[in-house]
Scaffold this motif. Structure first.
Motif, PDB file in Angstrom:
ATOM      1  N   ALA A 199       0.736  -1.082   0.129  1.00 35.83           N
ATOM      2  CA  ALA A 199       0.054  -0.046  -0.018  1.00 35.83           C
ATOM      3  C   ALA A 199       0.909   1.161   0.083  1.00 35.83           C
ATOM      4  CB  ALA A 199      -0.972  -0.057   1.146  1.00 35.83           C
ATOM      5  N   VAL A 200       2.186   1.288   0.507  1.00 32.54           N
ATOM      6  CA  VAL A 200       2.790   2.269   0.596  1.00 32.54           C
ATOM      7  C   VAL A 200       3.392   2.879  -0.683  1.00 32.54           C
ATOM      8  CG1 VAL A 200       5.316   3.182   1.305  1.00 32.54           C
ATOM      9  CG2 VAL A 200       3.701   2.135   3.061  1.00 32.54           C
ATOM     10  N   PHE A 201       3.538   1.602  -1.447  1.00 32.60           N
ATOM     11  CA  PHE A 201       4.223   1.882  -2.980  1.00 32.60           C
ATOM     12  C   PHE A 201       3.110   2.740  -3.769  1.00 32.60           C
ATOM     13  CE2 PHE A 201       7.769  -0.700  -1.694  1.00 32.60           C
ATOM     14  CZ  PHE A 201       8.660  -0.134  -2.713  1.00 32.60           C
ATOM     15  N   SER A 202       1.823   1.933  -3.624  1.00 29.53           N
ATOM     16  CA  SER A 202       0.601   2.677  -4.297  1.00 29.53           C
ATOM     17  C   SER A 202       0.255   4.057  -4.077  1.00 29.53           C
ATOM     18  CB  SER A 202      -0.307   1.605  -4.251  1.00 29.53           C
ATOM     19  OG  SER A 202      -1.630   2.097  -4.882  1.00 29.53           O
ATOM     20  N   GLU A 203       0.307   4.312  -2.951  1.00 34.34           N
ATOM     21  CA  GLU A 203      -0.108   5.757  -2.266  1.00 34.34           C
ATOM     22  C   GLU A 203       1.052   6.660  -2.601  1.00 34.34           C
ATOM     23  OE1 GLU A 203      -2.359   6.638   0.764  1.00 34.34           O
ATOM     24  OE2 GLU A 203      -4.131   4.958   0.517  1.00 34.34           O
ATOM     25  N   ARG A 204       2.413   6.182  -2.457  1.00 35.88           N
ATOM     26  CA  ARG A 204       3.479   7.028  -2.496  1.00 35.88           C
ATOM     27  C   ARG A 204       3.578   7.548  -4.060  1.00 35.88           C
ATOM     28  NH1 ARG A 204       6.728   9.896   1.127  1.00 35.88           N
ATOM     29  NH2 ARG A 204       7.027   8.618   2.974  1.00 35.88           N
ATOM     30  N   LEU A 247      -8.180   5.728 -16.916  1.00 37.34           N
ATOM     31  CA  LEU A 247      -9.532   6.321 -17.251  1.00 37.34           C
ATOM     32  C   LEU A 247     -10.032   7.328 -16.131  1.00 37.34           C
ATOM     33  CD1 LEU A 247     -11.177   2.830 -18.043  1.00 37.34           C
ATOM     34  CD2 LEU A 247     -10.203   4.637 -19.496  1.00 37.34           C
ATOM     35  N   LYS A 248      -9.158   7.527 -15.109  1.00 39.31           N
ATOM     36  CA  LYS A 248      -9.329   8.589 -14.247  1.00 39.31           C
ATOM     37  C   LYS A 248     -10.588   8.373 -13.122  1.00 39.31           C
ATOM     38  CE  LYS A 248      -6.189  11.863 -16.494  1.00 39.31           C
ATOM     39  NZ  LYS A 248      -6.038  10.528 -17.484  1.00 39.31           N
ATOM     40  N   ALA A 249     -11.206   7.242 -12.754  1.00 40.85           N
ATOM     41  CA  ALA A 249     -12.185   6.831 -12.311  1.00 40.85           C
ATOM     42  C   ALA A 249     -11.867   7.351 -10.720  1.00 40.85           C
ATOM     43  CB  ALA A 249     -12.447   5.335 -12.321  1.00 40.85           C
ATOM     44  N   ASP A 250     -12.983   7.369  -9.825  1.00 37.88           N
ATOM     45  CA  ASP A 250     -12.706   7.696  -8.510  1.00 37.88           C
ATOM     46  C   ASP A 250     -12.008   6.464  -7.953  1.00 37.88           C
ATOM     47  OD1 ASP A 250     -13.617   7.220  -5.495  1.00 37.88           O
ATOM     48  OD2 ASP A 250     -14.018   9.699  -5.920  1.00 37.88           O
ATOM     49  N   GLN A 251     -10.961   6.832  -7.164  1.00 37.28           N
ATOM     50  CA  GLN A 251     -10.102   5.582  -6.678  1.00 37.28           C
ATOM     51  C   GLN A 251     -10.690   4.945  -5.518  1.00 37.28           C
ATOM     52  OE1 GLN A 251      -6.159   7.406  -5.579  1.00 37.28           O
ATOM     53  NE2 GLN A 251      -6.054   8.250  -7.955  1.00 37.28           N
ATOM     54  N   ILE A 252     -11.269   5.685  -4.819  1.00 35.31           N
ATOM     55  CA  ILE A 252     -12.132   4.925  -3.605  1.00 35.31           C
ATOM     56  C   ILE A 252     -13.234   4.093  -4.461  1.00 35.31           C
ATOM     57  CG2 ILE A 252     -13.652   5.311  -1.706  1.00 35.31           C
ATOM     58  CD1 ILE A 252     -10.774   6.425  -1.234  1.00 35.31           C
ATOM     59  N   LEU A 261       8.880   7.859  -7.803  1.00 38.49           N
ATOM     60  CA  LEU A 261       7.561   7.679  -7.238  1.00 38.49           C
ATOM     61  C   LEU A 261       7.353   8.439  -6.271  1.00 38.49           C
ATOM     62  CD1 LEU A 261       5.468   5.197  -7.500  1.00 38.49           C
ATOM     63  CD2 LEU A 261       6.607   4.143  -5.785  1.00 38.49           C
ATOM     64  N   ARG A 262       7.973   8.690  -5.304  1.00 40.35           N
ATOM     65  CA  ARG A 262       7.710   9.820  -4.261  1.00 40.35           C
ATOM     66  C   ARG A 262       7.475  11.022  -4.945  1.00 40.35           C
ATOM     67  NH1 ARG A 262      11.657  10.934  -1.099  1.00 40.35           N
ATOM     68  NH2 ARG A 262      13.333   9.559  -2.106  1.00 40.35           N
ATOM     69  N   SER A 263       8.082  11.545  -5.938  1.00 31.79           N
ATOM     70  CA  SER A 263       7.793  12.721  -6.324  1.00 31.79           C
ATOM     71  C   SER A 263       6.378  12.711  -7.256  1.00 31.79           C
ATOM     72  CB  SER A 263       8.883  13.249  -7.438  1.00 31.79           C
ATOM     73  OG  SER A 263      10.217  13.333  -6.586  1.00 31.79           O
ATOM     74  N   THR A 264       6.092  11.619  -7.726  1.00 31.41           N
ATOM     75  CA  THR A 264       4.783  11.339  -8.438  1.00 31.41           C
ATOM     76  C   THR A 264       3.750  11.629  -7.710  1.00 31.41           C
ATOM     77  OG1 THR A 264       5.832  10.121 -10.090  1.00 31.41           O
ATOM     78  CG2 THR A 264       3.446  10.036 -10.060  1.00 31.41           C
ATOM     79  N   GLY A 265       3.764  11.260  -6.500  1.00 33.35           N
ATOM     80  CA  GLY A 265       2.627  11.232  -5.447  1.00 33.35           C
ATOM     81  C   GLY A 265       2.606  12.816  -4.618  1.00 33.35           C
ATOM     82  N   GLU A 266       3.771  13.418  -4.749  1.00 30.95           N
ATOM     83  CA  GLU A 266       3.877  14.836  -4.163  1.00 30.95           C
ATOM     84  C   GLU A 266       3.532  16.009  -5.127  1.00 30.95           C
ATOM     85  OE1 GLU A 266       4.228  15.715  -1.108  1.00 30.95           O
ATOM     86  OE2 GLU A 266       4.620  13.654  -0.277  1.00 30.95           O
ATOM     87  N   HIS A 267       3.985  15.915  -6.523  1.00 32.50           N
ATOM     88  CA  HIS A 267       3.738  16.841  -7.474  1.00 32.50           C
ATOM     89  C   HIS A 267       4.061  16.192  -8.869  1.00 32.50           C
ATOM     90  CE1 HIS A 267       4.118  20.401  -9.633  1.00 32.50           C
ATOM     91  NE2 HIS A 267       4.264  21.267  -8.186  1.00 32.50           N
ATOM     92  N   ALA A 268       2.989  15.667  -9.509  1.00 32.02           N
ATOM     93  CA  ALA A 268       3.251  14.722 -10.643  1.00 32.02           C
ATOM     94  C   ALA A 268       3.473  15.901 -11.708  1.00 32.02           C
ATOM     95  CB  ALA A 268       1.749  14.285 -10.846  1.00 32.02           C
ATOM     96  N   GLU A 326      -0.571  14.735  -3.509  1.00 35.56           N
ATOM     97  CA  GLU A 326      -1.756  14.554  -4.485  1.00 35.56           C
ATOM     98  C   GLU A 326      -2.007  13.004  -4.655  1.00 35.56           C
ATOM     99  OE1 GLU A 326       0.080  15.832  -8.305  1.00 35.56           O
ATOM    100  OE2 GLU A 326       0.361  17.762  -7.464  1.00 35.56           O
ATOM    101  N   VAL A 327      -1.971  12.323  -3.394  1.00 27.68           N
ATOM    102  CA  VAL A 327      -2.576  11.043  -3.552  1.00 27.68           C
ATOM    103  C   VAL A 327      -3.965  10.892  -3.523  1.00 27.68           C
ATOM    104  CG1 VAL A 327      -2.875  10.699  -0.962  1.00 27.68           C
ATOM    105  CG2 VAL A 327      -2.664   8.693  -2.310  1.00 27.68           C
ATOM    106  N   GLY A 328      -4.736  10.310  -4.564  1.00 27.81           N
ATOM    107  CA  GLY A 328      -6.109  10.183  -4.651  1.00 27.81           C
ATOM    108  C   GLY A 328      -6.509  11.310  -5.995  1.00 27.81           C
ATOM    109  N   VAL A 329      -5.474  12.060  -6.373  1.00 26.08           N
ATOM    110  CA  VAL A 329      -5.750  13.108  -7.388  1.00 26.08           C
ATOM    111  C   VAL A 329      -5.592  12.595  -8.958  1.00 26.08           C
ATOM    112  CG1 VAL A 329      -5.362  15.434  -8.089  1.00 26.08           C
ATOM    113  CG2 VAL A 329      -5.277  14.947  -5.659  1.00 26.08           C
ATOM    114  N   PRO A 330      -6.359  12.373  -9.615  1.00 24.18           N
ATOM    115  CA  PRO A 330      -6.017  12.057 -10.962  1.00 24.18           C
ATOM    116  C   PRO A 330      -5.251  13.227 -11.777  1.00 24.18           C
ATOM    117  CG  PRO A 330      -8.364  11.652 -10.543  1.00 24.18           C
ATOM    118  CD  PRO A 330      -7.704  12.421  -9.296  1.00 24.18           C
TER     119      PRO A 330
END
Length: 293
Positions: free
Chosen positions: A28-33, A87-92, A160-167, A283-287
């Motif tokens: 889960a850490v890898f996915s959310e990072r 497809l940028k669907a809602d992740q939840i 990967l960490r940068s992608t979750g912080e500032h894509a 930016e976790v959860g943000v398409p």
């Protein structure tokens, strides 16, 4: 007074119970990072367990069962990545929908293959009488160290960490945001599937809904561990200790309903104390919408 042998048994029980929590929370850490919330962990656990049970039963090989379990987990993780990243669907919504899909799919698979909607045929799993010798336990321990090193000491981990912080910054540097996010989700799929394989091999069969909320507790462990592999693993061990204590207290004077709810009560109380102090990737959860579109 607890004797030495009883304490040793409790310790080994905690280690055994912690394996699914550790593997799933590190994944889960890898996915959310990478910026993708992965609520599909329950489904990934079930897919891995089902694939392993069917694979070993069909081939007689524990190793091939592992590969089948990982393949099933990867398929579910790939679908989650396709829905949320491409497809940028809602992740939840995607995660919950996949959990329901896998739960129903495995139940249907049980009926189709074994004539039962509850459990599969018995399998042997790995021939390890002690959890410390189980290959999946050793892999879980290695995944914590390797996960920490990869995330914080390699170029891939930085990206990967940068992608979750500032894509947008990652995209401007010429790095594919889509590929990075896919990779994080797929890594989480492999690790969660291996957690499911461990469950099936420990119980020597697949049983309906055998994940029993472990995927959701793994998310709590990841949050408590501040989105780090080591922290998530330590939180997973804590939850495993609570679950093991529940088993030991079932023969005591406390009401059984209270004892059985103990792991979930611990989860709620610990989360209540940690969530406000933890900072998720920005930016976790943000398409991500590519610049210029």
């Amino acid at each position: 007074m607890i004797s030495g042998p009883e304490l040793l048994i409790f310790f080994l029980q905690v280690l055994r119970i912690s394996v699914p929590y550790v593997l799933t929370s590190v994944g889960a850490v890898f996915s959310e990072r990478g910026g993708v919330i992965n609520l599909a962990l329950e489904g990934l656990l079930l897919a891995g367990a089902f694939g392993a049970a069917v694979g070993q039963h069909a081939t007689g090989s524990a190793l091939l069962g592992v590969l089948c379990g990982v393949a099933c987990g990867l398929a579910v993780a790939l679908l989650h990545a396709l829905l949320t990243v491409s497809l940028k669907a809602d992740q939840i919504v995607s995660g919950i929908a996949l959990n329901i899909l896998v739960m129903g799919g495995t139940r249907f698979g049980l009926s189709l293959l074994y004539g039962s909607s509850m459990n599969s045929e018995r399998i042997d799993g790995f021939d390890a009488s002690l959890v410390l010798l189980d290959p999946l336990f050793l892999f879980a321990v290695a995944s914590v160290a390797a996960g920490h090193y990869v995330l914080f000491h390699t170029p891939y981990g930085l990206r990967l960490r940068s992608t979750g912080e500032h894509a947008a910054m990652v995209d401007a540097a010429g790095i594919s945001v889509v590929r990075m996010r896919y990779s994080g989700v797929l890594i989480s799929g492999v690790l969660a599937a291996l957690a499911g394989v461990f469950l099936a091999y420990q119980q020597h069969s697949f049983t309906d809904n055998m994940s029993a909320g472990r995927g959701y507790i793994a998310i709590a462990a990841m949050i408590i561990g501040r989105w780090t592999p080591v922290g998530a693993a330590l939180a997973g061990v804590m939850f495993a200790a609570a679950e093991s204590l529940e088993m030991w207290l079932q023969t005591g004077f406390l009401p059984s309903q209270l004892v059985q709810s103990m792991p979930y009560i611990v989860t709620l109380f610990v989360l209540a104390g940690f969530v406000g102090r933890s900072r998720a990737p920005r930016e976790v959860g943000v398409p991500y919408e590519k610049q210029g579109k």
